[in-house]
Motif scaffolding. Structure first.
Motif, PDB file in Angstrom:
ATOM      1  N   VAL A 230       0.795  -1.089  -0.138  1.00  0.00           N
ATOM      2  CA  VAL A 230      -0.004   0.004   0.072  1.00  0.00           C
ATOM      3  C   VAL A 230       0.899   1.326  -0.042  1.00  0.00           C
ATOM      4  CG1 VAL A 230      -0.247  -0.045   2.463  1.00  0.00           C
ATOM      5  CG2 VAL A 230      -1.949   1.049   1.181  1.00  0.00           C
ATOM      6  N   GLU A 231       2.035   1.375   0.861  1.00  0.00           N
ATOM      7  CA  GLU A 231       2.703   2.589   0.682  1.00  0.00           C
ATOM      8  C   GLU A 231       3.420   2.807  -0.639  1.00  0.00           C
ATOM      9  OE1 GLU A 231       3.009  -0.103   2.991  1.00  0.00           O
ATOM     10  OE2 GLU A 231       2.670   0.682   4.988  1.00  0.00           O
ATOM     11  N   GLN A 232       3.872   1.765  -1.316  1.00  0.00           N
ATOM     12  CA  GLN A 232       4.450   2.008  -2.624  1.00  0.00           C
ATOM     13  C   GLN A 232       3.381   2.236  -3.612  1.00  0.00           C
ATOM     14  OE1 GLN A 232       6.433  -1.449  -3.888  1.00  0.00           O
ATOM     15  NE2 GLN A 232       7.719  -0.311  -5.379  1.00  0.00           N
ATOM     16  N   VAL A 233       2.203   1.699  -3.665  1.00  0.00           N
ATOM     17  CA  VAL A 233       1.210   2.100  -4.812  1.00  0.00           C
ATOM     18  C   VAL A 233       0.739   3.423  -4.304  1.00  0.00           C
ATOM     19  CG1 VAL A 233      -1.112   1.508  -5.722  1.00  0.00           C
ATOM     20  CG2 VAL A 233       0.621  -0.188  -5.182  1.00  0.00           C
ATOM     21  N   LEU A 234       0.296   3.809  -3.202  1.00  0.00           N
ATOM     22  CA  LEU A 234      -0.167   4.962  -2.942  1.00  0.00           C
ATOM     23  C   LEU A 234       0.770   6.213  -2.629  1.00  0.00           C
ATOM     24  CD1 LEU A 234      -3.180   3.979  -0.550  1.00  0.00           C
ATOM     25  CD2 LEU A 234      -3.122   4.048  -3.111  1.00  0.00           C
ATOM     26  N   THR A 235       2.014   6.177  -2.757  1.00  0.00           N
ATOM     27  CA  THR A 235       2.937   7.216  -2.509  1.00  0.00           C
ATOM     28  C   THR A 235       3.801   7.391  -3.916  1.00  0.00           C
ATOM     29  OG1 THR A 235       4.846   5.811  -1.668  1.00  0.00           O
ATOM     30  CG2 THR A 235       3.255   6.858   0.002  1.00  0.00           C
ATOM     31  N   ALA A 236       3.896   6.497  -4.616  1.00  0.00           N
ATOM     32  CA  ALA A 236       4.661   6.214  -6.117  1.00  0.00           C
ATOM     33  C   ALA A 236       3.875   5.512  -6.759  1.00  0.00           C
ATOM     34  CB  ALA A 236       5.873   5.773  -5.804  1.00  0.00           C
TER      35      ALA A 236
END
Length: 332
Positions: A230-236
Motif C-alpha cells: 500500500v505504501e508503494q502504490v499510494l505514494t509512488a
C-alpha cells in the motif's frame, strides 16, 4: 490462503446484446493475516469480484482456490466454505432482519451450520469481540434501536460467530458517519491481530486503503491495473488511473486529474489498453514521446499475476523510469 486464477465473470447483455464482462481476467492472492484493499470507481467490477470469491457469483472461467482446494459450487461445498469465509456488507440496515433481535441475528449462522458448543456463550463472545460490551445488554435489542455503528458491529459479530479465517468486507464503512468510521477500521485491524483473520476490503476510498491495508489492488473495467504494497502504490503510483484517483484527495498537491468521459461499457471493452480512451498520459502526448502510443491503442497489457510484488498493467509505466507521483502520499 486464497488464490484467484484467470477469473472471468460475465452477465447477459440487454436485449440479446454482448455479455457484460464484469470481471475480465483477474489473478489475486490473499495470504493468512493479510488485509488487501480492492479499490476503484463505481462499476469497475469490485463487488462482483468480491462476491465471486464467496461463491455468490459463479465465474464463467477461471477458478478460486481456498487453502489449496478449488472452490466447488455445490450447496454442500459452499456451506462448508462459508464457515471459513464470511461476507460483511456495506449497509448494515439492509443486511439485518428488522424483526429479529440482535441475539437471533448473531446466532443465525450457528443454527445454519450446526456448530457444536454453547450458543449463548458463542454469541456473547462474538458481540464482545465486535465491541458491543457487555454483550448481554444487546441480546434483546432490535436493529432500529441501535446506532449505525452498533448495527455494523452486529453484522461483524454475525460473521465472527463462526470463527472464520477470511472476511470479505464490501465498503464496510461507506454508510457510517466519519466519527464512527475510524472505530470500525480499528476493530478490523484488532481482529486481524487477535484472530489472525485475513480480509479483502472493497472500497473506493484510497484514504481507507492507506489506513487499513497491507496491500492494494487497483481495479478498472474488470481488471486489476496496479497492485503492490500500500505504501508503494499510494505514494509512488505508476498507472495513470491510480494517479488520477490519488490526485483528487484533499491533501494531494497540484491540480486534480479530470478524466474525460465515462468508463466504457463492459460489454464493449475497447481494444488495446482498456484505459486508453480516458488516459491523461496518452492525451497530453507523453505516451507518444515515450514511443508507446500505438501499443496503448492496439495491444492489451498482460493480466497481472496474483503475487504480492509491485506490478502495473500499463505500456507507458513499463517503459518510463519509476518516479514518485506528483500526487504525493495519501493521508494516513
Amino acid at each position: 490462503m486464497l488464490s484467484v486464477e484467470g477469473l472471468h465473470v460475465a452477465f447477459p447483455g440487454r436485449r440479446g446484446g454482448a455479455d457484460a464482462r464484469a470481471v475480465d481476467g483477474v489473478d489475486l492472492d490473499i495470504r493468512r493475516g493479510e488485509i488487501v484493499a480492492l479499490v476503484g470507481e463505481s462499476g469497475c467490477g469490485k463487488t462482483t469480484l468480491a462476491r465471486s470469491l464467496l461463491g455468490l457469483v459463479r465465474p464463467v472461467r477461471g477458478r478460486v482456490t481456498f487453502d489449496g482446494a478449488p472452490l466447488a459450487h455445490s450447496a454442500r461445498a459452499l456451506k462448508a466454505y462459508r464457515r471459513r469465509a464470511q461476507l460483511v456488507l456495506q449497509d448494515p440496515s439492509g443486511s439485518l432482519n428488522p424483526r429479529h433481535t440482535v441475539y437471533d441475528i448473531v446466532a443465525e449462522g450457528l443454527r445454519i451450520h450446526g456448530r457444536p458448543g454453547d450458543e449463548r456463550t458463542a454469541v456473547a463472545e462474538a458481540l464482545s469481540r465486535a465491541g458491543l460490551r457487555p454483550p448481554e445488554r444487546f441480546f434483546l435489542r432490535y436493529p432500529h434501536e441501535l446506532s449505525g455503528g452498533q448495527r455494523q458491529r452486529v453484522v461483524i459479530a454475525g460473521a465472527l460467530v463462526l470463527r472464520p479465517e477470511l472476511l470479505v468486507a464490501d465498503e464496510p464503512v461507506a454508510s457510517l458517519d466519519a466519527s464512527v468510521r475510524g472505530e470500525i477500521l480499528a476493530l478490523l485491524l484488532r481482529l486481524r491481530t487477535e484472530l489472525g483473520l485475513a480480509a479483502l476490503v472493497v472500497t473506493h476510498d484510497l484514504g481507507l486503503a492507506w489506513n487499513i491495508a497491507d496491500r492494494v489492488a487497483v481495479m478498472y473495467l474488470g481488471r486489476i491495473v496496479e497492485t503492490g504494497a500500500v505504501e508503494q502504490v499510494l505514494t509512488a503510483p505508476r498507472h495513470p488511473y491510480t494517479r488520477a484517483l490519488l490526485s483528487v484527495l484533499p491533501e494531494a498537491p497540484g491540480d486534480p486529474v479530470v478524466l474525460t468521459g465515462e468508463p466504457p461499457d463492459p460489454s464493449n471493452i475497447p481494444t488495446g489498453c482498456r484505459f486508453h480512451a480516458r488516459c491523461q498520459v496518452l492525451a497530453d502526448g507523453t505516451a507518444e514521446r515515450a514511443g508507446v502510443a500505438d501499443a496503448c491503442r492496439s495491444r492489451e497489457p498482460a493480466v497481472l499475476h496474483g503475487g504480492g510484488e509491485s506490478q502495473v498493467a500499463c505500456h507507458w509505466a513499463l517503459a518510463a523510469p519509476r518516479e514518485v507521483s506528483p500526487a504525493g502520499p495519501a493521508p494516513r
